[in-house]
Design a protein around this motif. Structure first.
Motif, PDB file in Angstrom:
ATOM      1  N   UNK A  66       1.167  -1.017   0.239  1.00  0.00           N
ATOM      2  CA  UNK A  66       0.051   0.182   0.263  1.00  0.00           C
ATOM      3  C   UNK A  66       0.541   1.173   0.039  1.00  0.00           C
ATOM      4  N   UNK A  67       0.303   2.421  -0.741  1.00  0.00           N
ATOM      5  CA  UNK A  67       1.535   3.727  -0.818  1.00  0.00           C
ATOM      6  C   UNK A  67       1.015   4.190   0.756  1.00  0.00           C
ATOM      7  N   UNK A  68       1.886   4.788   1.075  1.00  0.00           N
ATOM      8  CA  UNK A  68       1.664   6.093   1.923  1.00  0.00           C
ATOM      9  C   UNK A  68       0.994   6.319   2.085  1.00  0.00           C
ATOM     10  N   UNK A  69       0.194   6.953   3.411  1.00  0.00           N
ATOM     11  CA  UNK A  69      -1.562   7.659   3.953  1.00  0.00           C
ATOM     12  C   UNK A  69      -2.553   6.309   3.470  1.00  0.00           C
ATOM     13  N   UNK A  70      -2.067   5.463   2.923  1.00  0.00           N
ATOM     14  CA  UNK A  70      -3.364   4.958   2.829  1.00  0.00           C
ATOM     15  C   UNK A  70      -4.013   3.011   3.722  1.00  0.00           C
ATOM     16  N   UNK A  71      -4.493   2.370   4.121  1.00  0.00           N
ATOM     17  CA  UNK A  71      -5.323   1.601   4.885  1.00  0.00           C
ATOM     18  C   UNK A  71      -5.868   0.211   4.464  1.00  0.00           C
ATOM     19  N   UNK A  72      -4.998  -0.635   5.479  1.00  0.00           N
ATOM     20  CA  UNK A  72      -5.114  -2.438   5.321  1.00  0.00           C
ATOM     21  C   UNK A  72      -6.052  -2.264   6.888  1.00  0.00           C
ATOM     22  N   UNK A  73      -6.351  -3.166   6.225  1.00  0.00           N
ATOM     23  CA  UNK A  73      -7.313  -4.989   7.642  1.00  0.00           C
ATOM     24  C   UNK A  73      -6.871  -6.004   7.335  1.00  0.00           C
ATOM     25  N   UNK A  74      -5.792  -6.100   8.673  1.00  0.00           N
ATOM     26  CA  UNK A  74      -5.842  -7.572   8.748  1.00  0.00           C
ATOM     27  C   UNK A  74      -6.525  -8.524   9.768  1.00  0.00           C
ATOM     28  N   UNK A  75      -6.554  -9.417   9.238  1.00  0.00           N
ATOM     29  CA  UNK A  75      -8.158 -10.383   9.915  1.00  0.00           C
ATOM     30  C   UNK A  75      -7.183 -11.689  10.717  1.00  0.00           C
ATOM     31  N   UNK A  76      -7.405 -11.467  11.661  1.00  0.00           N
ATOM     32  CA  UNK A  76      -6.844 -13.189  12.286  1.00  0.00           C
ATOM     33  C   UNK A  76      -7.719 -13.937  12.611  1.00  0.00           C
ATOM     34  N   UNK A  77      -8.116 -15.396  11.831  1.00  0.00           N
ATOM     35  CA  UNK A  77      -8.648 -16.354  12.579  1.00  0.00           C
ATOM     36  C   UNK A  77      -8.793 -17.298  13.156  1.00  0.00           C
ATOM     37  N   UNK A  78      -9.642 -17.672  14.531  1.00  0.00           N
ATOM     38  CA  UNK A  78      -9.026 -18.254  15.623  1.00  0.00           C
ATOM     39  C   UNK A  78      -9.530 -19.689  14.762  1.00  0.00           C
ATOM     40  N   UNK A  79      -9.248 -21.237  15.192  1.00  0.00           N
ATOM     41  CA  UNK A  79      -9.545 -22.182  15.766  1.00  0.00           C
ATOM     42  C   UNK A  79      -8.756 -23.180  16.234  1.00  0.00           C
ATOM     43  N   UNK A  80      -9.622 -23.820  17.674  1.00  0.00           N
ATOM     44  CA  UNK A  80      -9.322 -24.962  18.287  1.00  0.00           C
ATOM     45  C   UNK A  80     -10.150 -25.048  19.256  1.00  0.00           C
ATOM     46  N   UNK A  81      -9.540 -23.718  20.744  1.00  0.00           N
ATOM     47  CA  UNK A  81     -10.135 -23.820  22.023  1.00  0.00           C
ATOM     48  C   UNK A  81     -10.896 -22.854  21.950  1.00  0.00           C
ATOM     49  N   UNK A  82     -11.631 -22.714  23.000  1.00  0.00           N
ATOM     50  CA  UNK A  82     -12.372 -20.919  23.291  1.00  0.00           C
ATOM     51  C   UNK A  82     -11.796 -19.821  22.526  1.00  0.00           C
ATOM     52  N   UNK A  83     -12.173 -19.178  21.268  1.00  0.00           N
ATOM     53  CA  UNK A  83     -11.787 -17.888  20.937  1.00  0.00           C
ATOM     54  C   UNK A  83     -11.797 -16.796  22.737  1.00  0.00           C
ATOM     55  N   UNK A  84     -12.530 -16.771  23.019  1.00  0.00           N
ATOM     56  CA  UNK A  84     -13.092 -15.728  24.359  1.00  0.00           C
ATOM     57  C   UNK A  84     -12.307 -16.164  24.728  1.00  0.00           C
TER      58      UNK A  84
END
Length: 123
Positions: A12-30
């Motif tokens: 991405x160019x400077x000044x831009x935006x990105x959204x990272x995601x992290x998906x979890x599996x296994x034991x209770x995420x919360x």
């Protein structure tokens, strides 16, 4: 055991935006505090942001405060990092991590790690 998979990195160019995601599996995420770390070439891995189990408490490194937002959706077992006003110095591999304890301010307090996603910010 928890498996974490990051996505959303890119160029991405400077000044831009990105959204990272992290998906979890296994034991209770919360049950987990979640954190986003990053590691730039030649530098140590650093904590960027963290969020408590219910999402009510967040922490940000000074270098990203006001530009990045961490959030989580426990129903979707996913934690997000919205990154706005990106700078070239934000270039790094970004990792999400899960902590079963409340020791989420230090790298050693995290029990599970994702494989990382590259974020490159061009000037």
């Amino acid at each position: 055991q928890v498996q974490l998979v990051e996505s959303g990195g890119g160029l991405v160019q400077a000044g831009g935006s990105l959204r990272l995601s992290c998906a979890a599996s296994g034991r209770t995420f919360s049950s987990y505090f979640m954190g986003w770390f990053r590691q730039a070439p030649g530098k140590e891995r650093e904590l960027v942001a963290a969020i408590s189990r219910g999402g009510g408490t967040t922490f940000y490194a000074g270098s990203v405060k006001g530009r990045f937002t961490i959030s989580r959706d426990n129903a979707k077992n996913t934690v997000y990092l919205q990154m706005n006003s990106l700078k070239p110095e934000d270039t790094a591999v970004y990792y999400c991590a899960a902590s079963i304890t409340a020791s989420y301010m230090t790298e050693s307090g995290y029990d599970y790690w994702g494989q990382g996603t590259q974020v490159t910010v061009s000037s």
